[in-house]
Design a protein around this motif. Structure first.
Motif, PDB file in Angstrom:
ATOM      1  N   LEU A 269       0.812  -1.218   0.000  1.00 23.83           N
ATOM      2  CA  LEU A 269       0.000   0.000   0.000  1.00 23.83           C
ATOM      3  C   LEU A 269       0.843   1.265   0.000  1.00 23.83           C
ATOM      4  O   LEU A 269       0.430   2.290  -0.524  1.00 23.83           O
ATOM      5  CB  LEU A 269      -0.918   0.017   1.223  1.00 23.83           C
ATOM      6  CG  LEU A 269      -1.924  -1.111   1.347  1.00 23.83           C
ATOM      7  CD1 LEU A 269      -2.717  -0.968   2.635  1.00 23.83           C
ATOM      8  CD2 LEU A 269      -2.852  -1.146   0.152  1.00 23.83           C
ATOM      9  N   ALA A 270       2.022   1.194   0.635  1.00 24.68           N
ATOM     10  CA  ALA A 270       2.899   2.370   0.716  1.00 24.68           C
ATOM     11  C   ALA A 270       4.319   1.905   0.965  1.00 24.68           C
ATOM     12  O   ALA A 270       4.537   0.859   1.577  1.00 24.68           O
ATOM     13  CB  ALA A 270       2.444   3.295   1.838  1.00 24.68           C
ATOM     14  N   VAL A 271       5.285   2.664   0.487  1.00 24.71           N
ATOM     15  CA  VAL A 271       6.699   2.354   0.705  1.00 24.71           C
ATOM     16  C   VAL A 271       7.413   3.592   1.236  1.00 24.71           C
ATOM     17  O   VAL A 271       7.038   4.720   0.915  1.00 24.71           O
ATOM     18  CB  VAL A 271       7.399   1.852  -0.583  1.00 24.71           C
ATOM     19  CG1 VAL A 271       6.819   0.547  -1.054  1.00 24.71           C
ATOM     20  CG2 VAL A 271       7.331   2.869  -1.697  1.00 24.71           C
ATOM     21  N   GLY A 272       8.426   3.361   2.041  1.00 29.90           N
ATOM     22  CA  GLY A 272       9.233   4.449   2.565  1.00 29.90           C
ATOM     23  C   GLY A 272      10.205   4.954   1.514  1.00 29.90           C
ATOM     24  O   GLY A 272      10.316   4.392   0.422  1.00 29.90           O
ATOM     25  N   PRO A 273      10.942   5.993   1.840  1.00 29.33           N
ATOM     26  CA  PRO A 273      11.883   6.596   0.879  1.00 29.33           C
ATOM     27  C   PRO A 273      13.149   5.777   0.673  1.00 29.33           C
ATOM     28  O   PRO A 273      13.931   6.061  -0.229  1.00 29.33           O
ATOM     29  CB  PRO A 273      12.204   7.947   1.513  1.00 29.33           C
ATOM     30  CG  PRO A 273      11.997   7.732   2.974  1.00 29.33           C
ATOM     31  CD  PRO A 273      10.878   6.743   3.086  1.00 29.33           C
ATOM     32  N   GLY A 274      13.391   4.765   1.489  1.00 28.73           N
ATOM     33  CA  GLY A 274      14.604   3.954   1.377  1.00 28.73           C
ATOM     34  C   GLY A 274      15.531   4.220   2.541  1.00 28.73           C
ATOM     35  O   GLY A 274      15.492   5.286   3.159  1.00 28.73           O
TER      36      GLY A 274
ATOM     37  N   GLU B  63      22.968   9.155   0.703  1.00 28.41           N
ATOM     38  CA  GLU B  63      21.965   8.846  -0.317  1.00 28.41           C
ATOM     39  C   GLU B  63      20.995   7.801   0.223  1.00 28.41           C
ATOM     40  O   GLU B  63      21.317   7.059   1.131  1.00 28.41           O
ATOM     41  CB  GLU B  63      22.642   8.304  -1.575  1.00 28.41           C
ATOM     42  CG  GLU B  63      23.536   9.302  -2.265  1.00 28.41           C
ATOM     43  CD  GLU B  63      24.215   8.697  -3.487  1.00 28.41           C
ATOM     44  OE1 GLU B  63      23.880   7.554  -3.867  1.00 28.41           O
ATOM     45  OE2 GLU B  63      25.088   9.366  -4.050  1.00 28.41           O
ATOM     46  N   ARG B  64      19.822   7.751  -0.362  1.00 27.61           N
ATOM     47  CA  ARG B  64      18.823   6.760   0.007  1.00 27.61           C
ATOM     48  C   ARG B  64      18.918   5.549  -0.926  1.00 27.61           C
ATOM     49  O   ARG B  64      19.051   5.707  -2.134  1.00 27.61           O
ATOM     50  CB  ARG B  64      17.416   7.342  -0.097  1.00 27.61           C
ATOM     51  CG  ARG B  64      17.186   8.467   0.888  1.00 27.61           C
ATOM     52  CD  ARG B  64      16.175   8.041   1.892  1.00 27.61           C
ATOM     53  NE  ARG B  64      15.990   9.093   2.899  1.00 27.61           N
ATOM     54  CZ  ARG B  64      15.826   8.835   4.168  1.00 27.61           C
ATOM     55  NH1 ARG B  64      15.802   7.599   4.599  1.00 27.61           N
ATOM     56  NH2 ARG B  64      15.645   9.817   5.023  1.00 27.61           N
ATOM     57  N   ALA B  65      18.838   4.351  -0.346  1.00 23.98           N
ATOM     58  CA  ALA B  65      18.817   3.120  -1.137  1.00 23.98           C
ATOM     59  C   ALA B  65      17.441   2.984  -1.777  1.00 23.98           C
ATOM     60  O   ALA B  65      16.425   3.255  -1.136  1.00 23.98           O
ATOM     61  CB  ALA B  65      19.112   1.920  -0.257  1.00 23.98           C
ATOM     62  N   VAL B  66      17.390   2.564  -3.010  1.00 23.36           N
ATOM     63  CA  VAL B  66      16.125   2.402  -3.727  1.00 23.36           C
ATOM     64  C   VAL B  66      15.488   1.076  -3.314  1.00 23.36           C
ATOM     65  O   VAL B  66      16.151   0.046  -3.268  1.00 23.36           O
ATOM     66  CB  VAL B  66      16.364   2.419  -5.253  1.00 23.36           C
ATOM     67  CG1 VAL B  66      15.057   2.201  -5.996  1.00 23.36           C
ATOM     68  CG2 VAL B  66      17.004   3.723  -5.669  1.00 23.36           C
ATOM     69  N   LEU B  67      14.186   1.110  -2.995  1.00 26.47           N
ATOM     70  CA  LEU B  67      13.476  -0.115  -2.637  1.00 26.47           C
ATOM     71  C   LEU B  67      13.131  -0.915  -3.892  1.00 26.47           C
ATOM     72  O   LEU B  67      12.899  -0.349  -4.955  1.00 26.47           O
ATOM     73  CB  LEU B  67      12.198   0.220  -1.866  1.00 26.47           C
ATOM     74  CG  LEU B  67      12.395   0.900  -0.517  1.00 26.47           C
ATOM     75  CD1 LEU B  67      11.054   1.243   0.107  1.00 26.47           C
ATOM     76  CD2 LEU B  67      13.180   0.023   0.420  1.00 26.47           C
ATOM     77  N   ASN B  68      13.084  -2.242  -3.749  1.00 32.98           N
ATOM     78  CA  ASN B  68      12.775  -3.124  -4.870  1.00 32.98           C
ATOM     79  C   ASN B  68      11.291  -3.398  -5.034  1.00 32.98           C
ATOM     80  O   ASN B  68      10.902  -4.132  -5.934  1.00 32.98           O
ATOM     81  CB  ASN B  68      13.518  -4.457  -4.702  1.00 32.98           C
ATOM     82  CG  ASN B  68      15.006  -4.282  -4.839  1.00 32.98           C
ATOM     83  OD1 ASN B  68      15.479  -3.646  -5.765  1.00 32.98           O
ATOM     84  ND2 ASN B  68      15.754  -4.836  -3.907  1.00 32.98           N
TER      85      ASN B  68
ATOM     86  N   GLY C 281      13.553  -5.972   3.985  1.00 30.39           N
ATOM     87  CA  GLY C 281      14.291  -7.227   4.162  1.00 30.39           C
ATOM     88  C   GLY C 281      13.433  -8.386   4.631  1.00 30.39           C
ATOM     89  O   GLY C 281      13.809  -9.542   4.485  1.00 30.39           O
ATOM     90  N   ASP C 282      12.242  -8.090   5.192  1.00 29.40           N
ATOM     91  CA  ASP C 282      11.324  -9.141   5.621  1.00 29.40           C
ATOM     92  C   ASP C 282      10.510  -9.695   4.452  1.00 29.40           C
ATOM     93  O   ASP C 282       9.824 -10.708   4.584  1.00 29.40           O
ATOM     94  CB  ASP C 282      10.357  -8.618   6.687  1.00 29.40           C
ATOM     95  CG  ASP C 282      11.064  -8.302   7.987  1.00 29.40           C
ATOM     96  OD1 ASP C 282      12.131  -8.886   8.250  1.00 29.40           O
ATOM     97  OD2 ASP C 282      10.551  -7.452   8.743  1.00 29.40           O
TER      98      ASP C 282
END
Length: 104
Positions: free
Chosen positions: A49-54, A61-66, A96-97
């Protein structure tokens, strides 16, 4: 976030966290046997439903979520935290979960 409007979701996950709506448990087995509520397993599949900025790296820098909003995912049985928002059960877990993304 298209799904936000559906639930009026007012949660913004931080860092590498993801908000997932668990999908309903299977109501019958592969052989066609209907399962009562007590026999259904805890769902391990859900829709993002929603993702954080990484996650913030040491470099700043922020890591990009997959995963992204709308993805269907499989997560660990006891992963994340269960909360209720506007009468709906949702999970907040770390990227990671998430074990896999379902490709259709």
């Amino acid at each position: 976030m298209a799904k936000d409007k559906e639930l009026n979701l007012r949660i913004r996950p931080l860092d590498d966290r993801v908000v997932v709506e668990p999908l309903e448990a299977e109501e019958k087995t592969a052989g066609g046997i209907l399962l009562p509520d007590t026999a259904k397993q805890k769902p391990q599949r859900g829709r993002v439903l929603a993702v954080g900025p990484g996650k913030l790296r040491d470099s700043g820098e922020r890591a990009v979520l997959n995963v992204s909003v709308g993805d269907e995912v499989i997560y660990g049985k006891y992963s994340g935290n269960d909360i209720e928002v506007e009468g709906k059960e949702i999970k907040i877990l770390r990227e990671g979960d998430i074990l896999a993304k379902i490709v259709k």
